[in-house]
Design a protein around this motif. Structure first.
Motif, short mmCIF file in Angstrom:
data_model
loop_
_atom_site.label_atom_id
_atom_site.label_comp_id
_atom_site.label_asym_id
_atom_site.label_seq_id
_atom_site.Cartn_x
_atom_site.Cartn_y
_atom_site.Cartn_z
N HIS A 277 -30.94 -44.60 -35.96
CA HIS A 277 -31.35 -45.17 -34.68
C HIS A 277 -30.14 -45.45 -33.78
O HIS A 277 -30.21 -45.25 -32.56
CB HIS A 277 -32.16 -46.45 -34.91
CG HIS A 277 -33.55 -46.20 -35.40
ND1 HIS A 277 -34.62 -45.94 -34.55
CD2 HIS A 277 -34.06 -46.13 -36.65
CE1 HIS A 277 -35.72 -45.75 -35.26
NE2 HIS A 277 -35.40 -45.85 -36.54
N ASP B 133 -39.32 -39.25 -16.90
CA ASP B 133 -39.19 -40.49 -17.65
C ASP B 133 -37.80 -41.07 -17.46
O ASP B 133 -36.88 -40.38 -17.00
CB ASP B 133 -39.45 -40.25 -19.14
CG ASP B 133 -39.99 -41.49 -19.84
OD1 ASP B 133 -39.84 -42.59 -19.30
OD2 ASP B 133 -40.57 -41.33 -20.94
N ALA C 251 -34.45 -44.98 -21.04
CA ALA C 251 -34.99 -45.96 -21.99
C ALA C 251 -36.33 -45.48 -22.55
O ALA C 251 -36.62 -45.64 -23.74
CB ALA C 251 -35.16 -47.32 -21.31
N GLY C 252 -37.16 -44.88 -21.66
CA GLY C 252 -38.45 -44.37 -22.13
C GLY C 252 -38.29 -43.24 -23.13
O GLY C 252 -39.00 -43.17 -24.13
N GLU D 58 -37.29 -44.72 -26.44
CA GLU D 58 -38.43 -45.29 -27.17
C GLU D 58 -39.25 -44.19 -27.84
O GLU D 58 -39.72 -44.34 -28.97
CB GLU D 58 -39.31 -46.10 -26.22
CG GLU D 58 -38.65 -47.38 -25.72
CD GLU D 58 -39.53 -48.12 -24.72
OE1 GLU D 58 -40.65 -47.65 -24.46
OE2 GLU D 58 -39.09 -49.17 -24.22
N LYS D 59 -39.44 -43.07 -27.14
CA LYS D 59 -40.19 -41.97 -27.74
C LYS D 59 -39.45 -41.37 -28.92
O LYS D 59 -40.07 -40.96 -29.91
CB LYS D 59 -40.46 -40.90 -26.68
CG LYS D 59 -41.44 -41.34 -25.60
CD LYS D 59 -41.62 -40.27 -24.54
CE LYS D 59 -42.59 -40.76 -23.46
NZ LYS D 59 -42.75 -39.76 -22.38
N ASN E 294 -37.49 -43.06 -30.91
CA ASN E 294 -37.68 -44.00 -32.00
C ASN E 294 -39.08 -43.89 -32.60
O ASN E 294 -39.26 -44.01 -33.81
CB ASN E 294 -37.44 -45.43 -31.51
CG ASN E 294 -35.97 -45.73 -31.29
OD1 ASN E 294 -35.11 -45.18 -31.97
ND2 ASN E 294 -35.67 -46.58 -30.33
N GLU E 295 -40.08 -43.64 -31.75
CA GLU E 295 -41.44 -43.46 -32.25
C GLU E 295 -41.55 -42.21 -33.12
O GLU E 295 -42.24 -42.20 -34.14
CB GLU E 295 -42.42 -43.37 -31.09
CG GLU E 295 -42.62 -44.69 -30.34
CD GLU E 295 -43.51 -44.53 -29.12
OE1 GLU E 295 -43.98 -43.39 -28.87
OE2 GLU E 295 -43.75 -45.53 -28.43
#
Length: 451
Positions: A55, A249, A252-253, A256-257, A259-260
């Motif tokens: 991460h 996007d 940051a978006g 997050e994706k 990380n998902e």
């Protein structure tokens, strides 16, 4: 004893000493029990380090590559799906201060006439319009930005490691064939970026299009929003302009994706870590159960001398905690080695740009905590069982007797095993594990099988 009993303090010291002496009396069993603790702690610590490293790698990557970027325009269907004529339209959108298109490629060094396929010889190359605003936040520290089609700019850490300096020629294997590029500049990112040995470079966009064969598309368009303008409003305008086939996007978006998308991998890693802890706790449970049976006369003597059930249970748990302290110390060292091997495996087998290990005190504390908890959980039942042995029965050497598993226990085992086998197999050996919920169901079902 002449009708007298030992003072209470002496009895407590005696009971404590007996528990610790039993560890020295049975070194092989103590060693095997410690090995179970080491296994569990090492897996837990190694997995925690690996997850944090993965991460942090992607977090640093986004910070470095999109240092000055407000919005990123990319194709939903994959790389190279944003039409080239989208860039001038994006630049005309209200609130856009500047925009720059990028074409990406992965090239490899050619040394002594042969392509070097090792990870450290790979270069992630970005074709950049150097006249457009800098959206990455990189700083040229030597030389200058490329001006001609045969020039390339290398990231400083990779260039230093491979011995390239200004004016050197680097030969690269590209999708369009071999290319000889002159090192015209060296740059550094604004934030630290470690891609586990992979290098980065930049070249003129026209050269990148020719070498990658991406003539009519952009891989990404990076947008800088004007000061005071609403990023959300600009994002909506660009999305309406680009249409449904293009995604707009924020960095940051996208982070997050990313990380998902790694959540499924995290669950799998945590699962194997949990299984190692489960096996360790089972070894501890089995070992201390056998210890209680072998020490049944000793326990009876202690009860006859006045030891309470609680004191006997504490004595057993104290033995486990001594082994846990040793096992945790060894497990932390082994966990670092395990994390290193897992990271190397991900780099070599899966090509993931995993950086150097991110070792934190929080990961160590968490691994020690779960190791101690697993140890206490494994030793608690044998300790309570030892405390319930009647003194007279224990002194005669009689335990609780061997009990064969009954029909009810066998049926319960089957009821837990087969559903876990079916649902766990559905997750591990099919394409049903795409969501986090499916992953949790599959992992949970597999755990039920072990129970």
């Amino acid at each position: 004893m002449s009708g007298r009993t030992l003072p209470k303090g002496a009895r407590l010291r005696s009971f404590s000493g007996v528990g610790l002496r039993s560890l020295r009396a049975r070194p092989l069993r103590s060693l095997l029990t410690t090995a179970g603790i080491v296994l569990g702690v090492a897996m837990a610590f190694g997995v925690l380090i690996l997850v944090a490293t993965i991460h942090s790698t992607f977090g640093n990557l986004f910070d470095a590559v999109y240092g000055n970027t407000s919005l990123i325009v990319s194709g939903k269907s994959g790389v190279g799906s944003v039409p080239a004529d989208t860039l001038p339209e994006v630049r005309r959108v209200e609130g856009v201060k500047g925009a720059s298109g990028t074409v990406y490629g992965v090239f490899r060094q050619i040394e002594s006439g042969r392509v070097d396929t090792s990870r450290t010889s790979s270069l992630f190359v970005a074709g950049v319009d150097f006249k457009a605003p800098d959206t990455a936040g990189a700083t040229t520290v030597e030389g200058r930005e490329p001006r001609r089609g045969d020039e390339i700019q290398l990231e400083k850490t990779w260039a230093d490691k491979h011995g390239y300096a200004l004016g050197d020629t680097i030969r690269l294997a590209t999708p369009s064939g071999e290319a000889a590029m002159r090192v015209g500049g060296i740059y550094e990112f604004g934030s630290s970026l470690d891609l586990g040995g992979y290098g980065t470079a930049a070249m003129p966009v026209a050269t990148a299009r020719r070498l990658t064969g991406k003539g009519g598309t952009w891989d990404e368009i990076s947008v800088i929003v004007e000061d005071g303008a609403s990023v959300d409003a600009v994002q909506r305008r660009i999305q309406a302009l680009a249409g449904p086939g293009v995604e707009v996007d924020t960095p940051a978006g996208l982070g997050e994706k990313a990380n998902e998308s790694l959540a499924g991998l995290d669950i799998v890693l945590y699962f194997f870590s949990g299984m190692a802890l489960f096996v360790g706790a089972f070894l501890i449970l089995n070992s201390f159960n056998m210890t209680v049976l072998q020490r049944i006369r000793e326990i009876g003597t202690l009860r006859a001398l006045g030891a309470s059930r609680r004191r006997i249970a504490i004595s057993i748990v104290r033995e486990a905690l001594v082994l846990a302290a040793i096992g945790c110390a060894l497990g932390l060292g082994l966990g670092i080695g395990l994390a290193y091997l897992l990271a190397e495996t991900m780099r070599s087998l899966f090509g993931l740009p995993v950086s150097s290990l991110d070792i934190t005190a929080g990961s160590a504390i968490a691994a020690i905590a779960v190791g101690m908890l697993a140890t206490v959980a494994g030793a608690l039942y044998p300790g309570l069982r030892a405390g319930r042995v009647p003194p007279i029965r224990a002194l005669t050497g009689e335990g609780e007797g061997d009990r064969r598993p009954g029909l009810r226990r066998a049926l319960l085992g089957l009821a837990l095993f087969f559903p876990g086998l079916a649902l766990g197999g559905l997750f591990w050996f099919s394409n049903q594990g795409g969501s986090t919920l499916a992953a949790l169901a599959g992992v949970g079902s597999t755990v039920v099988m072990f129970v």
